[in-house]
Design a protein around this motif. Sequence first.
Motif, short mmCIF file in Angstrom:
data_model
loop_
_atom_site.label_atom_id
_atom_site.label_comp_id
_atom_site.label_asym_id
_atom_site.label_seq_id
_atom_site.Cartn_x
_atom_site.Cartn_y
_atom_site.Cartn_z
N GLN A 2 41.23 45.86 35.09
CA GLN A 2 40.12 46.02 33.43
C GLN A 2 40.61 44.34 33.24
O GLN A 2 38.81 43.68 33.62
CB GLN A 2 39.85 47.39 33.39
N GLU A 3 41.22 44.25 32.15
CA GLU A 3 41.67 43.25 31.74
C GLU A 3 41.60 41.98 32.36
O GLU A 3 40.54 40.82 31.84
CB GLU A 3 42.67 43.51 30.64
N LEU A 4 41.72 41.13 33.10
CA LEU A 4 41.89 40.38 34.29
C LEU A 4 40.64 40.35 34.86
O LEU A 4 39.74 38.98 34.94
CB LEU A 4 42.89 40.82 35.25
N SER A 5 39.59 41.14 34.59
CA SER A 5 37.84 41.22 35.57
C SER A 5 37.99 40.72 34.44
O SER A 5 36.57 39.36 34.52
CB SER A 5 37.97 42.57 35.72
N LEU A 6 37.82 40.59 32.97
CA LEU A 6 36.79 40.39 32.12
C LEU A 6 37.71 38.65 31.36
O LEU A 6 36.93 37.81 31.09
CB LEU A 6 37.14 41.51 30.50
#
Length: 408
Positions: free
Chosen positions: A158-162
Amino acid sequence: PAPALQGRMEEATDPPAALPSSEAGDPLAEASALLDELRQYHETYFCQQLSEKEALLQGLCQRIDDTLLPLTSLRDEDQDPSQRSLMCLIRGRALETAHSAYHPEAEALLSRAAKLRPEDPTAWAALAHCLWKKRDLVEAAKAYGESIRIRPSPEALQELSLLVRKMGGGSLEAAQRSVQLAKDAVNLDLSDHKSWYFLGNAQTARFFAAAAAGGDDLSRALRAYDLSEARGGGVNPDLFFNRAKVHQYLQQYPQALRDLRLAHDIDPGLEAAAAAERLEAWLRRVGEAVERKGRVKAKKVQQLMSDIAQAAGDEEPLTVEGVLAAPPPPEARLHVAPVLSLSIGDTPPECYLCLDATGAAAVVAVYHLKPTSLRKVATARVLSIAAPRVVVGEAENGGGVRFVQVMD
């Protein structure tokens, strides 16, 4: 411009219930339970004053330090390496969570935790988040990548997607990768509401990165937001705020207002109430403009109708009501005369009050045009709209406003 989306995934208006305490006498277990409590407050507790929340979080962080004091006083050689690593991880994550800004000591602790246990994906993900706050985005991405290499987790994906969107500067390539990472997070756990929320954000970003030619990405984003809400995401005000922006862009105004009010109910500090008030005021303005035809005098209306007939030539002019009743063939054109700009700040679409061949008023909503082209629209005598699409929107005067959407 794309609607501004909220990028947080944190923080309910009442403090959550305290988690059960761990077995007495085990400092690491007690500190770990306190860390869970700290992270729960961080993600689900909202209040009017940010300083109140920060004080609460930092108080819990101090309790964690106090709990670990018997261990921090020991020499390294007197501790098991895994115990030292876990202590560094707990203290580092506590500091990182309790402080909104970058905290150097948190980075030092999390770096040590990752060094002591290099195959611990949680340590790498926590370090990545800390490095992001430091604005060292390249190293943050590497740390997330290492965490995912060891063991993929929804949170790291999730965080890497952002993060890849932040690093990509709005590029389509970055948006495509962001969507894929969010999908990977969803596939790891279909019940994780956060993953569906991140997927909705990524799909919205891809729509605008593709110069609004992203096909069904906005429909997909709305579906992802709905699934996030259905799976427990109703505690996340940003879900409702971001979904409201998509609804507003698509001129689904009742849904947009509903979501803005839900966002405000959860987090009064989000400025969602102000956004709802601005939208309501604009809808009242639109309703009044349509009802009064922009206060254009009857003689001027006749002149505009004559201009439209002249522009249509030998063809029978299309009308807004006719298009609404039966979609015309692709080669048909709707001719309207712009009367008044109905801008709602810098939020797309750009709207104009127009009159059709019968003198009926409608709002033409123009998407995807550059500012220079928009200026030409505003000053044109007659607009010729190919493949017009008419939708009925609700305004505050109780009637249905006709919106002619010009997508290309």
